[in-house]
Design a protein around this motif. Sequence first.
Motif, PDB file in Angstrom:
ATOM      1  N   ARG A  71       0.961  -1.444   0.402  1.00  0.00           N
ATOM      2  CA  ARG A  71       0.100  -0.154   0.124  1.00  0.00           C
ATOM      3  C   ARG A  71       0.638   1.187   0.303  1.00  0.00           C
ATOM      4  NH1 ARG A  71      -2.955  -0.892   4.585  1.00  0.00           N
ATOM      5  NH2 ARG A  71      -4.175  -2.939   3.369  1.00  0.00           N
ATOM      6  N   PHE A  72       0.241   2.120  -0.448  1.00  0.00           N
ATOM      7  CA  PHE A  72       1.142   3.545  -0.386  1.00  0.00           C
ATOM      8  C   PHE A  72       1.259   4.208   0.440  1.00  0.00           C
ATOM      9  CE2 PHE A  72       1.257   4.103  -4.731  1.00  0.00           C
ATOM     10  CZ  PHE A  72       1.828   4.396  -5.333  1.00  0.00           C
ATOM     11  N   ARG A  73       1.531   5.255   0.961  1.00  0.00           N
ATOM     12  CA  ARG A  73       1.304   6.127   2.523  1.00  0.00           C
ATOM     13  C   ARG A  73       0.569   7.417   1.498  1.00  0.00           C
ATOM     14  NH1 ARG A  73       6.404   7.400   3.665  1.00  0.00           N
ATOM     15  NH2 ARG A  73       6.628   9.250   3.220  1.00  0.00           N
ATOM     16  N   PHE A  74      -0.119   7.613   2.797  1.00  0.00           N
ATOM     17  CA  PHE A  74      -1.281   8.901   2.241  1.00  0.00           C
ATOM     18  C   PHE A  74      -0.609   9.833   1.426  1.00  0.00           C
ATOM     19  CE2 PHE A  74      -4.688  12.118   2.512  1.00  0.00           C
ATOM     20  CZ  PHE A  74      -5.644  10.933   1.656  1.00  0.00           C
ATOM     21  N   ASP A  75       0.493  10.802   1.573  1.00  0.00           N
ATOM     22  CA  ASP A  75       1.054  11.727   1.321  1.00  0.00           C
ATOM     23  C   ASP A  75       1.864  11.660   0.605  1.00  0.00           C
ATOM     24  OD1 ASP A  75       3.360  10.072   2.942  1.00  0.00           O
ATOM     25  OD2 ASP A  75       4.522  11.754   3.198  1.00  0.00           O
ATOM     26  N   GLN A  76       2.473  10.365  -0.274  1.00  0.00           N
ATOM     27  CA  GLN A  76       2.434  10.029  -1.221  1.00  0.00           C
ATOM     28  C   GLN A  76       1.808   9.641  -2.306  1.00  0.00           C
ATOM     29  OE1 GLN A  76       3.938   5.614   0.035  1.00  0.00           O
ATOM     30  NE2 GLN A  76       6.329   6.435  -0.017  1.00  0.00           N
ATOM     31  N   LEU A  77       0.595   9.275  -1.665  1.00  0.00           N
ATOM     32  CA  LEU A  77      -0.498   9.011  -2.944  1.00  0.00           C
ATOM     33  C   LEU A  77      -0.976  10.522  -3.160  1.00  0.00           C
ATOM     34  CD1 LEU A  77      -3.458   7.258  -3.156  1.00  0.00           C
ATOM     35  CD2 LEU A  77      -4.186   8.258  -1.722  1.00  0.00           C
ATOM     36  N   MET A  78      -0.745  11.438  -2.555  1.00  0.00           N
ATOM     37  CA  MET A  78      -1.849  12.925  -2.882  1.00  0.00           C
ATOM     38  C   MET A  78      -0.389  13.745  -3.629  1.00  0.00           C
ATOM     39  SD  MET A  78      -4.769  13.923  -1.769  1.00  0.00           S
ATOM     40  CE  MET A  78      -5.503  13.552  -1.484  1.00  0.00           C
ATOM     41  N   ASN A  79       0.874  13.442  -3.260  1.00  0.00           N
ATOM     42  CA  ASN A  79       1.638  13.670  -4.215  1.00  0.00           C
ATOM     43  C   ASN A  79       1.803  13.474  -5.740  1.00  0.00           C
ATOM     44  OD1 ASN A  79       2.866  15.338  -1.749  1.00  0.00           O
ATOM     45  ND2 ASN A  79       4.737  14.378  -1.901  1.00  0.00           N
ATOM     46  N   PHE A  80       1.752  11.793  -5.398  1.00  0.00           N
ATOM     47  CA  PHE A  80       1.880  10.882  -6.754  1.00  0.00           C
ATOM     48  C   PHE A  80       0.694  11.554  -7.774  1.00  0.00           C
ATOM     49  CE2 PHE A  80       0.756   7.706  -9.370  1.00  0.00           C
ATOM     50  CZ  PHE A  80       1.011   7.674 -10.089  1.00  0.00           C
ATOM     51  N   GLY A  81      -0.420  11.420  -7.726  1.00  0.00           N
ATOM     52  CA  GLY A  81      -1.851  11.716  -7.991  1.00  0.00           C
ATOM     53  C   GLY A  81      -1.891  13.535  -8.548  1.00  0.00           C
ATOM     54  N   TRP A  82      -1.256  14.735  -7.348  1.00  0.00           N
ATOM     55  CA  TRP A  82      -2.072  15.705  -7.799  1.00  0.00           C
ATOM     56  C   TRP A  82      -0.313  16.286  -9.252  1.00  0.00           C
ATOM     57  CZ3 TRP A  82      -4.966  19.118  -8.068  1.00  0.00           C
ATOM     58  CH2 TRP A  82      -6.243  18.509  -7.850  1.00  0.00           C
ATOM     59  N   LYS A  83       1.653  15.852  -8.163  1.00  0.00           N
ATOM     60  CA  LYS A  83       2.480  16.249  -9.016  1.00  0.00           C
ATOM     61  C   LYS A  83       2.752  15.226  -9.738  1.00  0.00           C
ATOM     62  CE  LYS A  83       3.685  18.572  -5.088  1.00  0.00           C
ATOM     63  NZ  LYS A  83       5.077  18.555  -3.533  1.00  0.00           N
ATOM     64  N   PHE A  84       2.607  13.801 -10.371  1.00  0.00           N
ATOM     65  CA  PHE A  84       2.987  12.935 -11.316  1.00  0.00           C
ATOM     66  C   PHE A  84       1.592  13.173 -12.352  1.00  0.00           C
ATOM     67  CE2 PHE A  84       3.637   8.868 -13.102  1.00  0.00           C
ATOM     68  CZ  PHE A  84       4.960   9.523 -13.553  1.00  0.00           C
ATOM     69  N   LEU A  85       1.136  12.327 -11.841  1.00  0.00           N
ATOM     70  CA  LEU A  85      -0.609  12.045 -12.812  1.00  0.00           C
ATOM     71  C   LEU A  85      -0.912  13.006 -13.213  1.00  0.00           C
ATOM     72  CD1 LEU A  85      -0.798   9.249 -12.914  1.00  0.00           C
ATOM     73  CD2 LEU A  85      -2.858   9.146 -11.737  1.00  0.00           C
ATOM     74  N   LEU A  86      -2.011  13.991 -12.797  1.00  0.00           N
ATOM     75  CA  LEU A  86      -2.019  15.133 -13.302  1.00  0.00           C
ATOM     76  C   LEU A  86      -1.055  15.999 -14.730  1.00  0.00           C
ATOM     77  CD1 LEU A  86      -4.254  16.061 -13.224  1.00  0.00           C
ATOM     78  CD2 LEU A  86      -4.518  17.891 -11.799  1.00  0.00           C
ATOM     79  N   PRO A  87      -0.196  15.901 -13.970  1.00  0.00           N
ATOM     80  CA  PRO A  87       0.674  16.541 -15.345  1.00  0.00           C
ATOM     81  C   PRO A  87       0.703  15.717 -16.521  1.00  0.00           C
ATOM     82  CG  PRO A  87       1.670  16.901 -13.235  1.00  0.00           C
ATOM     83  CD  PRO A  87       0.995  16.311 -12.979  1.00  0.00           C
ATOM     84  N   VAL A  88       1.366  14.431 -16.663  1.00  0.00           N
ATOM     85  CA  VAL A  88       1.439  13.658 -17.442  1.00  0.00           C
ATOM     86  C   VAL A  88       0.374  13.574 -18.316  1.00  0.00           C
ATOM     87  CG1 VAL A  88       1.355  11.255 -17.860  1.00  0.00           C
ATOM     88  CG2 VAL A  88       3.393  12.403 -15.704  1.00  0.00           C
ATOM     89  N   ALA A  89      -0.864  13.727 -17.934  1.00  0.00           N
ATOM     90  CA  ALA A  89      -2.004  13.369 -18.110  1.00  0.00           C
ATOM     91  C   ALA A  89      -2.466  14.528 -18.822  1.00  0.00           C
ATOM     92  CB  ALA A  89      -3.923  13.464 -17.211  1.00  0.00           C
ATOM     93  N   LEU A  90      -2.246  15.419 -18.969  1.00  0.00           N
ATOM     94  CA  LEU A  90      -2.881  17.585 -19.270  1.00  0.00           C
ATOM     95  C   LEU A  90      -1.428  16.959 -20.696  1.00  0.00           C
ATOM     96  CD1 LEU A  90      -3.337  19.984 -16.191  1.00  0.00           C
ATOM     97  CD2 LEU A  90      -4.544  19.253 -18.081  1.00  0.00           C
TER      98      LEU A  90
END
Lengths: 373, 180
Positions: free
Chosen positions: A339-358
């Motif tokens: 399992r991810f840690r919660f801050d890792q999860l948030m960082n991953f979502g906002w700082k990696f996944l969203l920019p890649v999608a854009l």
Amino acid sequence: MESFLKTAFPFIAISIGIGVAFGVVMMIVAYTVLAERKILGWIQGRIGPNRVGPWGLFQPFADLFKFIFKEDLVPDKSTKFIYYLAPLVALTCALMPMIVYPFGPPINVDLAAWLPYGLGEGFTQIPLTIANLDVAVLFVLSITSVGVYGIALAGWSSNSKYSLMGGLRSSAQMISYELAMGASVIGVVMLAGTLSLTGIIDAQIHAPWWARWYIVPQFIGFCVFLIAAFAETNRVPFDLPEAETELVAGFHTEYSALKFALFFMAEYVNMFTVSVMCVTLFLGGWYIPGLDYLARQTDLVWLFGVGTVGYALISHLGFLLKIFVFLFIYIWIRGTLPRFRFDQLMNFGWKFLLPVALGNVILTVILVFLLNR
Amino acid sequence: MVNALFFILAGLAIASAISCVYHKNPLYSAISLIGVFLSLASIYLTLAAPFIAVVQILVYAGAIMVLVVFVIMLLNLDEDKPITRLRYLFPIGGALGLVLLAQTMFIFYAVTKAPQPASDAGLEVGKTMSIGTAMYTEYLLPVEIVGVLLLMAIVGAMIMSRRMREPKIELVKKAEAEEA
């Protein structure tokens, strides 16, 4: 009587369609649960459930009866109305996208010749989808976003700190990953030029040979979508809302018996929905490349040419097979990843996944521009 | 049939709106408001405007109200706060209600007087394609302005949240230095 039948016919037909689709989806969901327990068992070197029926095949029904007859505990200090409302919201929102699933290609039948009282007049096709909504993609996304309430309200109304933490985590996570999910879909919508799921499948059928399945031109979008889908459905490695080592059971800690079962079903129906979306957007939906070509080559057009029952059946089976592949990937990943840690999860979502999608959106803009030039 | 649907959905919307205003518990009010949005979206669907309906759910029910519910859940407000302080607002509310009623009457009057549009002209209006085309040709300037405004709001929110955080860190550092 005749005129009444004529008015009521569309409603009856749609109700039958909904009933059949509901039954099929719920059966698949029930057996997904069994498959998950079996496959997890094999991954972990166990046998898995094998006591109820041959190979444990009746296990889902045994579980259901167990849930129905268990004692239903309600916490004394809970907010009763919302406590009862939450599981209903969760399951309803999970089931509603079902009406836009493209289950298969339309079957060409002259219904007027088959039905009495001229009921089938003007109908020459049976579409294998309940509602061919113009904005189906947005519809699915919006209904999933309403599904957050089920979990958030369940967490709040139980009046327990573990439930509240689980509910909050889950809402935060779902809001964050919805953005990445929506952004990853934009690429497909741009390529297809439509928001309707049937339209997207059609666009993939008529695409140039290298883009028959949008997974090829949209590989980045596919990866982002798949990851966001895992987070949206609260599955491992993003199952923070129900991390049992920290939160007992998360938002459904205080739920028991059938109310817990509703949450449980909602989770698996959501898995199914997301798999349907994945298959439709990136893997051509029910479309099997070369099937109509094969029919024409072997002089079997009457059996499985485009528009026949055979074609629809084979395509539908192909659709289900693709979905099962995704469901297997879900289970496989649950058996493998921590399992991810919660801050890792948030960082991953906002700082990696969203920019890649854009970034993928921008790449797709260039691609569409080059294609249409 | 469509008429019956409209009255059911409109009744639901009005009932949810009333319960939204009358509930003392803010969470119940928020849930009622979601009910209003959902029934409005269903009315849009019956009016052959699926895009508006879905965006209504996606933006209002799915995004904005989630944040509202979030805040209410975290604050855990008291249920029975005295409302005597707001007594003087009742006459103002009544007056505003009368104005609203007059407006509604006027709209009814205007709609019944207005010439009826040709029946098939409106078929494409609610579709995604027509909305997109209109947004990026006829109404391009308003769309761009709204885009810039939203960007400003986002940047502003970022700056506000950052400014709140930095002094705190300095305070902590100062306290640590003093301790050492």
